[in-house]
Every structure is written in structure tokens, then in C-alpha cells.
Design a protein around this motif. Structure first.
Motif, PDB file in Angstrom:
ATOM      1  N   LEU A  18       7.544   9.374  -3.640  1.00  0.00           N
ATOM      2  CA  LEU A  18       8.554  10.285  -3.098  1.00  0.00           C
ATOM      3  C   LEU A  18       8.606  11.590  -3.886  1.00  0.00           C
ATOM      4  N   ALA A  19       8.507  11.473  -5.210  1.00  0.00           N
ATOM      5  CA  ALA A  19       8.550  12.664  -6.055  1.00  0.00           C
ATOM      6  C   ALA A  19       7.359  13.569  -5.781  1.00  0.00           C
ATOM      7  N   MET A  20       6.191  12.964  -5.554  1.00  0.00           N
ATOM      8  CA  MET A  20       4.993  13.755  -5.280  1.00  0.00           C
ATOM      9  C   MET A  20       5.102  14.473  -3.942  1.00  0.00           C
ATOM     10  N   VAL A  21       5.608  13.761  -2.935  1.00  0.00           N
ATOM     11  CA  VAL A  21       5.720  14.344  -1.594  1.00  0.00           C
ATOM     12  C   VAL A  21       6.788  15.441  -1.560  1.00  0.00           C
ATOM     13  N   LEU A  22       7.967  15.125  -2.048  1.00  0.00           N
ATOM     14  CA  LEU A  22       9.073  16.076  -1.951  1.00  0.00           C
ATOM     15  C   LEU A  22       8.999  17.167  -3.012  1.00  0.00           C
ATOM     16  N   GLY A  23       8.376  16.854  -4.141  1.00  0.00           N
ATOM     17  CA  GLY A  23       8.288  17.844  -5.207  1.00  0.00           C
ATOM     18  C   GLY A  23       7.431  19.031  -4.852  1.00  0.00           C
ATOM     19  N   ASP A  24       6.562  18.876  -3.848  1.00  0.00           N
ATOM     20  CA  ASP A  24       5.699  19.972  -3.422  1.00  0.00           C
ATOM     21  C   ASP A  24       6.377  20.906  -2.425  1.00  0.00           C
ATOM     22  N   LEU A  82      16.710   4.252   2.633  1.00  0.00           N
ATOM     23  CA  LEU A  82      15.307   3.947   2.899  1.00  0.00           C
ATOM     24  C   LEU A  82      15.161   2.439   3.072  1.00  0.00           C
ATOM     25  N   THR A  83      14.509   2.036   4.151  1.00  0.00           N
ATOM     26  CA  THR A  83      14.404   0.615   4.448  1.00  0.00           C
ATOM     27  C   THR A  83      13.046   0.286   5.033  1.00  0.00           C
ATOM     28  N   THR A  84      12.675  -0.969   4.948  1.00  0.00           N
ATOM     29  CA  THR A  84      11.518  -1.452   5.681  1.00  0.00           C
ATOM     30  C   THR A  84      12.020  -2.094   6.959  1.00  0.00           C
ATOM     31  N   PHE A  85      11.161  -2.224   7.953  1.00  0.00           N
ATOM     32  CA  PHE A  85      11.597  -2.654   9.284  1.00  0.00           C
ATOM     33  C   PHE A  85      12.305  -3.997   9.276  1.00  0.00           C
ATOM     34  N   ASP A  86      11.878  -4.909   8.412  1.00  0.00           N
ATOM     35  CA  ASP A  86      12.474  -6.238   8.428  1.00  0.00           C
ATOM     36  C   ASP A  86      13.788  -6.312   7.653  1.00  0.00           C
ATOM     37  N   LEU A  87      14.264  -5.193   7.127  1.00  0.00           N
ATOM     38  CA  LEU A  87      15.531  -5.189   6.394  1.00  0.00           C
ATOM     39  C   LEU A  87      16.612  -4.403   7.127  1.00  0.00           C
ATOM     40  N   VAL A 104      12.566   4.569   7.678  1.00  0.00           N
ATOM     41  CA  VAL A 104      11.677   3.526   7.189  1.00  0.00           C
ATOM     42  C   VAL A 104      10.817   4.125   6.081  1.00  0.00           C
ATOM     43  N   LYS A 105      10.413   3.280   5.140  1.00  0.00           N
ATOM     44  CA  LYS A 105       9.725   3.782   3.954  1.00  0.00           C
ATOM     45  C   LYS A 105       8.346   4.365   4.253  1.00  0.00           C
ATOM     46  N   ASP A 106       7.767   4.016   5.407  1.00  0.00           N
ATOM     47  CA  ASP A 106       6.458   4.566   5.729  1.00  0.00           C
ATOM     48  C   ASP A 106       6.549   5.806   6.619  1.00  0.00           C
ATOM     49  N   ALA A 107       7.731   6.439   6.653  1.00  0.00           N
ATOM     50  CA  ALA A 107       7.886   7.664   7.432  1.00  0.00           C
ATOM     51  C   ALA A 107       6.943   8.730   6.897  1.00  0.00           C
ATOM     52  N   PRO A 108       6.316   9.521   7.777  1.00  0.00           N
ATOM     53  CA  PRO A 108       5.398  10.565   7.315  1.00  0.00           C
ATOM     54  C   PRO A 108       6.139  11.637   6.518  1.00  0.00           C
ATOM     55  N   PRO A 109       5.432  12.351   5.650  1.00  0.00           N
ATOM     56  CA  PRO A 109       6.063  13.364   4.790  1.00  0.00           C
ATOM     57  C   PRO A 109       6.882  14.407   5.542  1.00  0.00           C
ATOM     58  N   ASP A 110       6.376  14.878   6.692  1.00  0.00           N
ATOM     59  CA  ASP A 110       7.128  15.910   7.411  1.00  0.00           C
ATOM     60  C   ASP A 110       8.448  15.367   7.952  1.00  0.00           C
ATOM     61  N   GLN A 111       8.464  14.092   8.351  1.00  0.00           N
ATOM     62  CA  GLN A 111       9.697  13.490   8.837  1.00  0.00           C
ATOM     63  C   GLN A 111      10.679  13.290   7.691  1.00  0.00           C
ATOM     64  N   LEU A 112      10.177  12.921   6.540  1.00  0.00           N
ATOM     65  CA  LEU A 112      11.025  12.743   5.371  1.00  0.00           C
ATOM     66  C   LEU A 112      11.656  14.065   4.951  1.00  0.00           C
ATOM     67  N   SER A 113      10.859  15.120   4.909  1.00  0.00           N
ATOM     68  CA  SER A 113      11.378  16.442   4.546  1.00  0.00           C
ATOM     69  C   SER A 113      12.406  16.923   5.563  1.00  0.00           C
ATOM     70  N   ALA A 114      12.105  16.689   6.846  1.00  0.00           N
ATOM     71  CA  ALA A 114      13.034  17.100   7.898  1.00  0.00           C
ATOM     72  C   ALA A 114      14.358  16.354   7.776  1.00  0.00           C
ATOM     73  N   ALA A 115      14.290  15.077   7.392  1.00  0.00           N
ATOM     74  CA  ALA A 115      15.514  14.288   7.237  1.00  0.00           C
ATOM     75  C   ALA A 115      16.368  14.825   6.104  1.00  0.00           C
ATOM     76  N   VAL A 116      15.742  15.187   5.001  1.00  0.00           N
ATOM     77  CA  VAL A 116      16.478  15.755   3.868  1.00  0.00           C
ATOM     78  C   VAL A 116      17.175  17.044   4.293  1.00  0.00           C
ATOM     79  N   ARG A 117      16.467  17.896   4.992  1.00  0.00           N
ATOM     80  CA  ARG A 117      17.064  19.161   5.445  1.00  0.00           C
ATOM     81  C   ARG A 117      18.203  18.899   6.425  1.00  0.00           C
TER      82      ARG A 117
END
Length: 217
Positions: A18-24, A82-87, A104-117
């Protein structure tokens, strides 16, 4: 404006990823990390982040309890579970804890960034997969499609408000709705507030469920 982010997850590799993806992202700043709910609450109190990415199952206080305590102390902080599908059943307890989003934890980076915004500006952020499970788990508590109560609620909406509700049901943020309807984002925020009030739902998540249950989406 820089969005200050706190990462709370008991898996070192998950926090690192997460730090690598969002830190950029230029306007994101990872201000801290925590490996369990208790330390997450302490770090949130210390660092006062704008957005927290919160795991669910952790040693000690879990992510739901940590979210509840953080929001009680600092309501302006936004939490994305953040969750996995079975939780999912467990993660949805975060609704009552004050979380603003679920991914879900396997969300692509662009979706994760969009969610934060999205949560930073007051929107909700729910992945399509989680939305589907949300409807399966909680949709039964709302009127069936065509029911009189649901029809009465929808009838209260203007044509524009109905269009906004349909797009909320599709999971769009205020900014995305504004682009789709060629409106100012401030105008969309006004429409969303009126929709929630007329439908008598607590938040956008309730509006998403109602939009699906009434067949608008």
C-alpha cells in the motif's frame, strides 16, 4: 492539498504494498503505519490523518472496533475498510462503526487512489464486488422492488434527483456524477443531500441499496 494517510494492517507485506502504491501519488503522504487496532487508534490520535486504510482482522482490537473508536474521537477522519471477499459479513459491521468506504484488498491501484480521494471529500467508496455482497446481505431489510413504501420514496424525487440516485447506485462519486450530468460538483452535493433526506437513508450506502432494490440500477 496533500492527503495524509495512515495504514493499519497486521501484514507487513500488505502495508509495504500500500505504501509503495499510494506513496507514488503526488498529493498523497503516508504519515504512519500500525500493525493492530490498538496501535492504530493511538497513531490516529497522534498523527491526525485525513484517511485511514484499515484492515479488519488484527490481533487485539480489530479493525471495526478501532474504526469505531477513531471516528468517535475524530469524526473528520475518513476510514476505508480493506477486506477480502470471504470476510465481507464481518467487514460490513464497519457501517455502524462509521467507515466511509469498503474495498477488497486486490483492488487495482487506480481504484484505491480514487477511493482515498472520494472519502476525503465526503463521498463513499465501495467496490462493485463489495456492493454486490452488501445487497445480498442487507438488501432484504429494504422494500422489495415495486413495494409501496419504496415507490412512495422514489416518487418524492425530482427528475434530476432520480438521475443522481441512479448514478449513486452505480457507485459513482460526486465528481463522476457531475461529469456525467454536466453539473458543478457543488450542485451534485446539494442534490445528493436532498436525495438522502427524501429517501430517509443515513448515507450513500443506504441509497445504493435502495436504488438496486427498486430496480433503478
Amino acid at each position: 492539498m496533500t492527503i495524509r494517510i495512515l495504514l493499519v494492517d497486521d501484514q507487513d507485506l500488505m502495508r509495504l504494498g500500500l505504501a509503495m502504491v499510494l506513496g507514488d501519488v503526488p498529493d498523497f503522504a503516508i504519515v504512519g503505519e500500525a500493525s493492530d487496532g490498538e496501535s492504530g487508534v493511538a497513531r490516529a490520535r497522534e498523527l491526525k490523518p485525513d484517511v485511514i486504510l484499515m484492515d479488519v482482522r488484527m490481533p487485539g482490537a480489530d479493525g471495526i472496533e478501532a474504526t469505531r473508536r477513531i471516528i468517535a474521537e475524530r469524526p473528520e477522519t475518513k476510514v476505508i475498510i480493506l477486506t477480502t471477499f470471504d470476510l465481507d459479513e464481518y467487514a460490513f459491521s464497519g457501517l455502524n462503526a462509521g467507515a466511509s468506504g469498503f474495498l477488497v484488498k486486490d483492488a487495482p491501484p487506480d481504484q484505491l487512489s480514487a477511493a482515498v480521494r472520494a472519502v476525503h471529500v465526503g463521498d463513499a467508496a465501495i467496490s462493485p464486488r463489495v456492493t454486490k455482497r452488501l445487497l445480498e446481505l442487507y438488501g432484504g431489510s429494504l422494500p422489495e422492488s415495486g413495494g409501496s413504501a419504496a415507490s412512495d420514496q422514489i416518487a418524492l424525487l425530482s427528475e434530476r434527483e432520480r438521475a443522481v440516485l441512479e448514478l449513486i447506485g452505480e457507485g459513482l462519486t460526486n465528481n463522476e456524477i457531475a461529469e456525467r450530468l454536466f453539473l458543478a460538483e457543488s450542485t451534485v452535493k446539494t442534490h445528493v443531500g436532498r436525495v438522502l433526506a427524501k429517501l430517509d437513508v443515513r448515507d450513500r450506502i443506504g441509497a445504493v441499496i435502495l436504488a438496486h432494490r427498486t430496480g433503478l440500477v
